[in-house]
Structure formats: structure tokens, C-alpha cells
Design a protein around this motif. Structure first.
Motif, PDB file in Angstrom:
ATOM      1  N   ASN A  48      -4.840  -4.531  10.184  1.00  0.00           N
ATOM      2  CA  ASN A  48      -4.405  -3.278  10.817  1.00  0.00           C
ATOM      3  C   ASN A  48      -2.919  -3.321  11.161  1.00  0.00           C
ATOM      4  N   ARG A  49      -2.468  -4.480  11.642  1.00  0.00           N
ATOM      5  CA  ARG A  49      -1.047  -4.599  11.993  1.00  0.00           C
ATOM      6  C   ARG A  49      -0.166  -4.425  10.759  1.00  0.00           C
ATOM      7  N   LEU A  50      -0.559  -5.068   9.680  1.00  0.00           N
ATOM      8  CA  LEU A  50       0.238  -4.996   8.447  1.00  0.00           C
ATOM      9  C   LEU A  50       0.280  -3.579   7.887  1.00  0.00           C
ATOM     10  N   LEU A  51      -0.890  -2.936   7.843  1.00  0.00           N
ATOM     11  CA  LEU A  51      -0.935  -1.575   7.303  1.00  0.00           C
ATOM     12  C   LEU A  51      -0.238  -0.590   8.239  1.00  0.00           C
ATOM     13  N   GLY A  52      -0.242  -0.903   9.538  1.00  0.00           N
ATOM     14  CA  GLY A  52       0.478  -0.056  10.495  1.00  0.00           C
ATOM     15  C   GLY A  52       1.973  -0.064  10.227  1.00  0.00           C
ATOM     16  N   LEU A  53       2.508  -1.205   9.839  1.00  0.00           N
ATOM     17  CA  LEU A  53       3.929  -1.289   9.490  1.00  0.00           C
ATOM     18  C   LEU A  53       4.238  -0.397   8.291  1.00  0.00           C
ATOM     19  N   ALA A  54       3.349  -0.434   7.303  1.00  0.00           N
ATOM     20  CA  ALA A  54       3.550   0.397   6.115  1.00  0.00           C
ATOM     21  C   ALA A  54       3.496   1.880   6.466  1.00  0.00           C
ATOM     22  N   LYS A  55       2.589   2.226   7.369  1.00  0.00           N
ATOM     23  CA  LYS A  55       2.448   3.631   7.755  1.00  0.00           C
ATOM     24  C   LYS A  55       3.687   4.130   8.487  1.00  0.00           C
ATOM     25  N   GLU A  56       4.309   3.252   9.251  1.00  0.00           N
ATOM     26  CA  GLU A  56       5.557   3.640   9.924  1.00  0.00           C
ATOM     27  C   GLU A  56       6.636   4.042   8.930  1.00  0.00           C
ATOM     28  N   LEU A  57       6.659   3.346   7.803  1.00  0.00           N
ATOM     29  CA  LEU A  57       7.690   3.597   6.797  1.00  0.00           C
ATOM     30  C   LEU A  57       7.351   4.788   5.899  1.00  0.00           C
ATOM     31  N   SER A  58       6.062   5.036   5.702  1.00  0.00           N
ATOM     32  CA  SER A  58       5.650   6.138   4.824  1.00  0.00           C
ATOM     33  C   SER A  58       4.370   6.743   5.376  1.00  0.00           C
ATOM     34  N   PRO A  59       4.484   7.609   6.394  1.00  0.00           N
ATOM     35  CA  PRO A  59       3.295   8.077   7.105  1.00  0.00           C
ATOM     36  C   PRO A  59       2.367   8.971   6.301  1.00  0.00           C
ATOM     37  N   SER A  63       0.606   8.073  -2.895  1.00  0.00           N
ATOM     38  CA  SER A  63       0.892   7.920  -4.318  1.00  0.00           C
ATOM     39  C   SER A  63       0.340   6.590  -4.830  1.00  0.00           C
ATOM     40  N   PRO A  64       0.034   6.517  -6.133  1.00  0.00           N
ATOM     41  CA  PRO A  64      -0.433   5.239  -6.702  1.00  0.00           C
ATOM     42  C   PRO A  64       0.548   4.100  -6.465  1.00  0.00           C
ATOM     43  N   GLU A  65       1.832   4.423  -6.493  1.00  0.00           N
ATOM     44  CA  GLU A  65       2.842   3.392  -6.261  1.00  0.00           C
ATOM     45  C   GLU A  65       2.738   2.831  -4.849  1.00  0.00           C
ATOM     46  N   LEU A  66       2.509   3.735  -3.886  1.00  0.00           N
ATOM     47  CA  LEU A  66       2.349   3.271  -2.504  1.00  0.00           C
ATOM     48  C   LEU A  66       1.080   2.443  -2.355  1.00  0.00           C
ATOM     49  N   MET A  67      -0.019   2.906  -2.963  1.00  0.00           N
ATOM     50  CA  MET A  67      -1.293   2.195  -2.829  1.00  0.00           C
ATOM     51  C   MET A  67      -1.180   0.767  -3.376  1.00  0.00           C
ATOM     52  N   ARG A  68      -0.411   0.597  -4.455  1.00  0.00           N
ATOM     53  CA  ARG A  68      -0.191  -0.739  -4.988  1.00  0.00           C
ATOM     54  C   ARG A  68       0.478  -1.626  -3.949  1.00  0.00           C
ATOM     55  N   GLU A  69       1.481  -1.088  -3.270  1.00  0.00           N
ATOM     56  CA  GLU A  69       2.202  -1.886  -2.274  1.00  0.00           C
ATOM     57  C   GLU A  69       1.345  -2.165  -1.048  1.00  0.00           C
ATOM     58  N   LEU A  70       0.465  -1.232  -0.693  1.00  0.00           N
ATOM     59  CA  LEU A  70      -0.444  -1.481   0.432  1.00  0.00           C
ATOM     60  C   LEU A  70      -1.328  -2.689   0.153  1.00  0.00           C
ATOM     61  N   ASP A  71      -1.809  -2.803  -1.096  1.00  0.00           N
ATOM     62  CA  ASP A  71      -2.617  -3.973  -1.440  1.00  0.00           C
ATOM     63  C   ASP A  71      -1.790  -5.252  -1.402  1.00  0.00           C
ATOM     64  N   MET A  72      -0.555  -5.160  -1.859  1.00  0.00           N
ATOM     65  CA  MET A  72       0.342  -6.323  -1.793  1.00  0.00           C
ATOM     66  C   MET A  72       0.483  -6.798  -0.348  1.00  0.00           C
ATOM     67  N   ILE A  73       0.644  -5.831   0.568  1.00  0.00           N
ATOM     68  CA  ILE A  73       0.836  -6.156   1.987  1.00  0.00           C
ATOM     69  C   ILE A  73      -0.460  -6.669   2.608  1.00  0.00           C
TER      70      ILE A  73
END
Length: 422
Positions: A48-59, A63-73
Motif C-alpha cells: 500500500n505504501r509503494l502504490l500510494g507513492l505512485a498515486k501521488e505522482l499520477s492520481p 494507461s497500460p504504461e502506468l500499469m506496467r510501472e505499478l507492477d515494477m513498483i
């Protein structure tokens, strides 16, 4: 000597002290002569903490590109856990090695954030086991054919553990969690809820799909399909509990034909608060209308649960279905902007404050009047049923969310689930 897979949840891995206890427990099993594969989740709250950081940057982006990076994180949470657990096992004097999902590798499709396992190459793991090592594998993750890191969805470590146990034909897969087994319902709502010694895969599959949070549904599907002996037990019992006692504790998820199955008509009450209902009023009652409505919803990757189409009047009908509450806003937008106008619906309505309550039991196959008993119990409490869904071994009702706990308590009492089965 048996091949045993242990899975530990985020709470069990929540601190260095708890990781030490996990290591001591695993070491006990290893010293008893078993080959050990361990699949831990990320430390509690880390994903949750990691995905929360991503959400701060792109609320807002999906997009498929974002979803790829979410899995990376998100995959890094488990990477930390396996490394820490391997170090703790080494401190116990054992040879231990950790692997991420892509190092095994666990091959998946490319559905980022909810990928499905396609195959597992266990050769590297078997070589390490043969050399006397404990192997620690990151759950929740894999790799697609383009070498992208993927994750399996929340609870995916359960699926990883069972899939690895299936691929390696393990003697048993033990799921250690923060509860000591599967209960007739949530003890926080019904204090009299009783722990089940055994439950069938069919019943557990229904319980998982209907809202029980004990196991991820895909892990139960894997276990049932590949007949992996599966046990749910507590990681908070003392690590030095006798291994024979521990091996018989918790709840065994077994097969219906097993002679020792508890033969209750209803085995448990499941519930799900995360439901929302949407309705299209006044759509044409003609062939293909269900596909016109549900096709675009499915194309948007929105899962649909209960569906009801009312009786036609003057060539028009009302069409209702439920979705996960997280998908409610997206579903309403799709219906209002696209599906409603395309089907000439008179109106689109929604209700995000509903819930689903279900009774589950393989005994329902051979007993009549179970559903009517359920409906009578709810009626006596003044609870209105909005939708009904049934299968051979379950009956589900959609009701107003505010009545959920009352309904669960009433049904638990009506079916005598606080009583031990003879």
C-alpha cells in the motif's frame, strides 16, 4: 522426507522479530528432514505504501504504461521480504537462497496488476533443494513473455504458493496467516463462530469468491484443480510448538469424497461489503440486449457478479447487475455515456451501498428447503432482499449494506453453525 511449501502473509512478516519467528518455524520443519520452499508476502502495509507513492505522482491515469510501472513498483515489497527471510534462515544456521518470481521463473500473461500464471520452471529450485538448501521465493509476482515484471493481484502470494506446490507436486502447502483456520463466519461479527476442522475445495472456492478474505480465490482454484493438500493455520502459535501438533492444526481444505468431511447442510456464512448495484431502466426486451449491456462492461475489464433481468412490460425491461465497489464510478460513467444511449435505456440508476450475504454448504445438494429457511430468517429480521443468486452449494442475497451484520448473525443462528457437527 516430504516436500513442504510454507506461505506467510504480510502480518507474519511485519517486523524483524516476526521474520525471526518465521525463520525459526521453517528451520524446525527443515531440521525434521523436510525439503522446504517458503513463499512470503511483502511486509504488512508495504505494498500500500509503494502504490500510494505512485498515486501521488499520477492520481488518475490507468494507461497500460502506468500499469506496467505499478507492477515494477509493487513487486519490490516481496523482493525485500525474501531477502530478509533468507538472511534470518542463514542466521539460524541453514543454507538458504532467495529468488524473485522472474528468477525462478514464474511465467504469466501480460495482464498487469492481475496477471495469471501460465507455467513455472522449477528446475533451479529442485537443484537447490537437492543440495540441502531452503528456497525462499517471492510471491505475488512473475514475468511475461516480453520479460516485463507482472503481479498477480491482491492476495497473489497465496496463488504463488499453491501454484509452486502444484508444479513441484509438494506433499502439502501450509498457508500461515493471522487467523487459526477457516471459520463458519467472521468471529468479529459472530463471536460464536466456530473453526472448521475440514472444508471441501468446492465450499472454500465459494467462500473465497463470496467475500471470505482467508484465501485468494485463484489459490483455491489451483489447489482444487491440481489436488494440492492445503491447510490454513496461524503463524502466531509459538514457533516451537510440536511439529506433529502443528501439522494437524488449522483447517484442512480437502475433497468432498473424503470420509471425514463435516456433513453440515450449511458450512459457513460469507459476506462482501465491496458490492455496488447498477440498473438500466426501460431497455428493449429483445434478443442480444444482455450482450449489448454487458459486452462493453466486460471489454472495460469490469467483473460482473449477480445479474437480474425483470419480466418484460410493453416490450421494455429493467436490467440490474452488481460490480465491485471500486468499479462503480467507472461502470456508471460507461452506462450513462455509452451503453445507456446505445440501448435507448430510459434511465441509469446506481446504489453503492449494498452488500452480498451468502450461505455455503455441500450439504445443500441433498437437502430441500435451505433457501426458504434463509429467506424466512431474513424476513423475520425485516431485511428486504434486492437480488438472489444460487448454485448447487450456495445461495446469495443482495441487501442494504446497513443490515449486513444483522443478516449474518441471524443466518448463523438459524443454521446452528455455532454447534459442533456430530
Amino acid at each position: 522426507m516430504a516436500l513442504i511449501v510454507h506461505k506467510y502473509g504480510g502480518t507474519s512478516m511485519g517486523s524483524t522479530d516476526r521474520i525471526r519467528n518465521v525463520a525459526k518455524r521453517v528451520a524446525k520443519w527443515a531440521r525434521a528432514g523436510h525439503q522446504m520452499v517458503v513463499v512470503p508476502s511483502a511486509m504488512s502495509g508495504e505494498t500500500n505504501r509503494l502504490l500510494g507513492l505512485a498515486k501521488e505522482l499520477s492520481p488518475a491515469s490507468t494507461s497500460p504504461e502506468l500499469m506496467r510501472e505499478l507492477d515494477m513498483i509493487a513487486s519490490t515489497g516481496e523482493q525485500v521480504s525474501v531477502g530478509l527471510l533468507a538472511i534470518a534462515l542463514q542466521a539460524e544456521g541453514l543454507e538458504a537462497v532467495s529468488y524473485t518470481g522472474w528468477q525462478v521463473p514464474v511465467s504469466t500473461d501480460s495482464s498487469y496488476t492481475k496477471a495469471r500464471i501460465e507455467s513455472i520452471d522449477d528446475s533451479r529450485v529442485r537443484t537447490d533443494l537437492a543440495a540441502g538448501k531452503v528456497v525462499v521465493i517471492a510471491g505475488f509476482q512473475g514475468i511475461d513473455e516480453d520479460m516485463n515484471i507482472t503481479t498477480l493481484g491482491r492476495g497473489g502470494s497465496d496463488t504463488s504458493a499453491v501454484a509452486i506446490a502444484a508444479a513441484m507436486k509438494a506433499d502439502e502447502c501450509l498457508i500461515y496467516t493471522d487467523v487459526d483456520g477457516v471459520y463458519t463466519t467472521d468471529p468479529r461479527i459472530v463471536p460464536e463462530a466456530r473453526r472448521l476442522h475440514t472444508i471441501s475445495f468446492e465450499e472454500m472456492l465459494e467462500m473465497a469468491s463470496l467475500g471470505s478474505k482467508i484465501l485468494q480465490i485463484r489459490s483455491v482454484e489451483f489447489a482444487g484443480k491440481y489436488r494440492v493438500p492445503l491447510r490454513v493455520l496461524s503463524s502466531f502459535t509459538p514457533w516451537d510448538i510440536d511439529i506433529n501438533e502443528e501439522a494437524k492444526s488449522g483447517t484442512l481444505i480437502s475433497f468432498e469424497e473424503d470420509e471425514k468431511m463435516e456433513q453440515a447442510v450449511v458450512s459457513g456464512i460469507a459476506f462482501n461489503r465491496d458490492e455496488a448495484k447498477v440498473t438500466l431502466l426501460g431497455v428493449p426486451d429483445k434478443p442480444g440486449i444482455a450482450f449489448q449491456i454487458l459486452g462493453p462492461v466486460a471489454d472495460a475489464n469490469i467483473d460482473i457478479d449477480v445479474i437480474i433481468q425483470n419480466v418484460s412490460q410493453d416490450g421494455k425491461t429493467d436490467f440490474s447487475f452488481t460490480v465491485h465497489r471500486n468499479d462503480y464510478a467507472r461502470t456508471m460513467e460507461l452506462l450513462e455515456k455509452t451503453v445507456g444511449p446505445a440501448t435507448h435505456a430510459a434511465k441509469v440508476m446506481g446504489d453503492p451501498k449494498i452488500c452480498k450475504v451468502s450461505i455455503v454448504g455441500i450439504g445443500m445438494r441433498s437437502h430441500v428447503g435451505v433457501a426458504s429457511k434463509m429467506f424466512r430468517s431474513l424476513s423475520e429480521e425485516g431485511i428486504n432482499i434486492q437480488m438472489i443468486s444460487t448454485s448447487e452449494i450456495k445461495t446469495s442475497v443482495v441487501i442494504d449494506e446497513k443490515y449486513m451484520e444483522l443478516a449474518v448473525r441471524a443466518l448463523h443462528k438459524a443454521f446452528d453453525l455455532d454447534q459442533e457437527v456430530a
